[in-house]
Structure formats: structure tokens, C-alpha cells
Scaffold this active site. Structure first.
Site, PDB file in Angstrom:
ATOM      1  N   THR A  24       0.771  -1.279  -0.131  1.00  0.00           N
ATOM      2  CA  THR A  24       0.062  -0.080  -0.187  1.00  0.00           C
ATOM      3  C   THR A  24       0.892   1.182   0.125  1.00  0.00           C
ATOM      4  OG1 THR A  24      -1.653  -1.303   1.174  1.00  0.00           O
ATOM      5  CG2 THR A  24      -1.872   1.187   1.265  1.00  0.00           C
ATOM      6  N   GLN A  97      -3.490  -6.946  -7.116  1.00  0.00           N
ATOM      7  CA  GLN A  97      -4.228  -7.656  -6.037  1.00  0.00           C
ATOM      8  C   GLN A  97      -5.563  -7.065  -5.935  1.00  0.00           C
ATOM      9  OE1 GLN A  97      -3.528  -6.315  -1.810  1.00  0.00           O
ATOM     10  NE2 GLN A  97      -2.737  -8.570  -1.372  1.00  0.00           N
ATOM     11  N   TYR A 177      -9.306  -7.403   6.146  1.00  0.00           N
ATOM     12  CA  TYR A 177     -10.179  -6.794   5.117  1.00  0.00           C
ATOM     13  C   TYR A 177     -11.515  -7.828   4.966  1.00  0.00           C
ATOM     14  CZ  TYR A 177      -6.390  -3.781   4.648  1.00  0.00           C
ATOM     15  OH  TYR A 177      -5.259  -2.706   4.957  1.00  0.00           O
ATOM     16  N   ARG A 224      -4.246 -14.706  -1.283  1.00  0.00           N
ATOM     17  CA  ARG A 224      -3.479 -14.603  -0.335  1.00  0.00           C
ATOM     18  C   ARG A 224      -4.269 -14.573   1.117  1.00  0.00           C
ATOM     19  NH1 ARG A 224      -0.317  -8.972   2.234  1.00  0.00           N
ATOM     20  NH2 ARG A 224       1.789 -10.188   2.085  1.00  0.00           N
ATOM     21  N   GLY A 314       8.589  -7.049   0.850  1.00  0.00           N
ATOM     22  CA  GLY A 314       8.217  -5.896   0.810  1.00  0.00           C
ATOM     23  C   GLY A 314       9.036  -4.631   0.794  1.00  0.00           C
TER      24      GLY A 314
END
Length: 358
Positions: A24, A97, A177, A224, A314
Site C-alpha cells: 500500500t 491484488q 479486510y 493471499r 516488501g
């Protein structure tokens, strides 16, 4: 095999096993349209075996962050086409994604729309909005019919991603989420076919994955998950329940032959992740998670010990657009600048230096 050898994940042929985790970065403005900056960011990192682009909303209601990109409008689709072309021009592979923020949003983030979730249970905390930090609202509990309509939004988003030239999609069922909310017994207290037993709590995710795989081909679909991550109040504190829930999910999607399963967990070589890998029966991307950055040594060990087929990285890929070259040659890495992760400009995004030639 080692970290720098090719691997095939379904229809995705990777030049190496270093995968860029979905990060993000909030650079797509109020319109959710990835611009020149986003194109350049991903272009720079095309030497990773696979880029998993950041979480991208599947309908306007599902937008979780200010500045998050979408894949809902024609303009958004066209912009992702530019990203895909830039990565492909450098020989890279990229999937998008697709995500629904669920209750992890606010009307001041998603354009004044409602906030939805499996159950009417608010997150205990505050979120960042256009008007500063605000408490998360009590979400609307989706009806059975409304939940099924969201499956169609995931399908439409996946089709747009393929039309835009991306190599596939990763379905985001992690990190608290919407899809993860259905899996978590703390977030999901429904009494219909999507709630109660581990089998029922897994049902919604199974239906999303099955529908998307049917629409674009399972070989272009990854999934994921983040069992036991316990983030954003999506608590999963009973190991037996975790194994029953995720076991039910993976055993049902196993026959689809998805491209891969990506698991975010602090112990990717441990018993839980390896058991879920067996239940899934396909390729595993390991991601050791948020606690500390993934190092070269950890990534090499995961592959050499055959604990994973690829490793999601990441922070090291934020700071080093040419990370694969650096790791392969054991060169020094750039210093990370975390204060710029979510700032709006090029600084800390596209200005990290590459290794000097010669």
C-alpha cells in the site's frame, strides 16, 4: 533450486523467486487512477520475478484508503494498462491484488458510501480519512444477497485487470479486510450459510475464488491469506479453529489448481503454514510479515530448505528497485525511509538509487 532460479506458478513464468509483495503506497489520488509516478515505480522493479501490485478496490464502496487505486472505471483500467506495459517492456510479470476493504474504511474515505462487513461489529480504533483520524463506524451487516453481489464485483475487477494486460490477479483474503472478516470468528457472527462453523465462514472466500478462477482461468489467480495475524480486530486465536477454517478453504479451492497461495505468517517454515501448504497442494509464496523486513538470508533459506516456492519481499524492494541484482551479487542495500511510505510524491517512491554500472 535457489532464490535466483526460474519457477512457474500456474500460467505465470517467473525469472526468479523474489516476489514483490503488495505494498500500500497511496499514490493514486482522489480518482483512484494510477498515474505516471505509479507507472514508473513498478517499471523500476520489473526485475523481480513477479510484482504483486498493491491492493486495488473492486467497487467504490470497498475503497479502504485515501489515495488507493481502483479497478472499477474505464480510466482506472486504462491506467493499469500503462503499468502492465511498462513492466512487460522490461521483461517483468505483474498481477493485481484485488481487494474489498470491508469495515476497514469510513464514509470520508469511500466517497460517502456505506461501510459493510459480515456482521455489524466495528473495529476498535481509528482510521485515516480526508478529515483526519476518525473512529471506525459500525458497519452494515451484508445480507446474503448483498454478499453474493460482491462476488460479481470481484469477477468484474479481475476481468478488467486481464483486459488491461496484467498477467493475473491475487485475491486479498488477509489482513482484516472483507474476505478475512468472513473467516474470522471475531468479525463474523452471522447465522446464515456464511457464518458459524469453520466450513461456513470459509464459504464466501471459496465462492469468490471459484468465480474469479472461472472467469479468467485459475492459472492466473493467486490467493493471499494471513492466518493468526490478528490485525484490525480479525482475531484468530484458537489454533484448532484456524486449521479447521483455513483447511476447509484450501481443500475446496485445491481442485481449481490456482497459480499460487501466498501466506503471510511470522513462521512460514512452521507447522501451520506447511500444513496449509499441504492442504492447498500447489505453489506457495511465503511472506514472513510485518514484524521485521525480510532479509536475503531468510529468503535464501526458505527456498533452499524447500519451505516455499517463492518469497514475497516488501520493504527491501521499496528501498532497492534492483533488489534481485543486489541480492544475487550480495551488494549493499539502500537505507529505507519509512516516513515516506505513504507520502504523496516521488520522494521515497521512485528516487531510490540503482547500483552504479561498472
Amino acid at each position: 533450486m535457489d532464490l535466483f532460479t526460474p519457477v512457474t506458478l500456474g500460467d505465470l513464468e517467473l525469472a526468479n523467486r523474489v516476489v514483490m509483495a503488495p505494498l500500500t503506497r497511496l499514490r493514486s489520488g482522489a480518482s483512484g487512477v494510477p498515474g505516471d509516478l505509479v507507472v514508473e515505480h513498478y517499471r523500476q522493479r520489473a526485475s523481480a520475478g513477479l510484482i504483486i501490485a498493491e491492493g486495488t478496490y473492486v467497487n467504490h464502496e470497498s475503497q479502504a484508503f485515501v489515495g488507493q487505486p481502483g479497478i472499477v472505471t474505464g480510466e482506472q483500467e486504462a491506467s493499469w494498462r500503462r503499468v502492465a506495459e511498462a513492466v512487460h517492456d522490461r521483461g517483468g510479470r505483474i498481477v493485481l491484488q484485488v481487494m474489498h476493504g470491508g469495515r476497514v474504511t469510513h464514509p470520508d474515505v469511500n466517497g460517502g458510501r456505506r461501510v459493510v462487513a459480515p456482521s455489524a461489529i466495528a473495529i476498535d480504533g481509528v482510521g485515516h480519512t480526508e478529515k483526519g483520524k476518525q473512529p471506525y463506524p459500525v458497519p452494515h451487516a451484508l445480507t446474503t444477497e448483498e454478499a453474493r453481489a460482491i462476488i460479481g464485483d470481484f469477477v468484474a475487477a479481475a476481468r478488467r485487470a486481464i483486459e488491461a494486460g496484467l498477467d493475473g490477479v491475487e485475491i486479498h483474503s488477509a489482513n482484516g479486510y472483507l474476505l478475512h472478516e468472513f473467516l474470522s470468528p471475531a468479525a463474523n457472527q452471522r447465522a446464515d450459510e456464511y457464518g458459524g462453523s469453520p466450513q461456513n465462514r470459509a464459504r464466501f472466500v471459496v465462492e469468490v475464488v471459484t468465480a474469479v478462477a472461472s472467469a479468467i482461468g485459475a492459472g492466473r489467480v493467486g490467493l493471499r491469506i494471513s492466518p493468526e495475524h490478528n490485525i484490525q480486530d480479525a482475531y484468530e486465536t484458537d489454533r484448532d479453529d484456524v486449521l479447521a477454517t483455513y483447511g476447509a478453504l484450501l481443500e475446496q479451492v485445491r481442485p481449481l489448481n490456482l497459480a499460487y497461495l501466498s501466506v503471510l505468517h511470522a513462521d512460514p517454515a512452521g507447522e501451520l503454514v506447511q500444513e496449509l501448504r499441504r492442504r492447498f497442494g500447489g505453489r506457495l509464496i511465503a511472506n514472513s510479515g510485518f514484524a521485521s523486513p525480510t532479509t536475503r538470508a531468510e529468503a535464501v533459506q526458505l527456498i533452499e530448505a524447500a519451505h516455499a516456492d517463492a518469497v514475497a519481499v516488501g520493504r527491501a524492494l521499496i528501498a532497492n528497485p534492483d533488489l534481485v541484482e543486489r541480492w544475487h551479487g550480495e551488494h549493499p542495500e539502500n537505507e529505507l525511509r519509512p516516513a515516506l511510505f505513504y507520502s504523496p510524491g516521488a520522494e521515497g517512491y521512485t528516487d531510490y538509487p540503482f547500483l552504479q554500472a561498472g
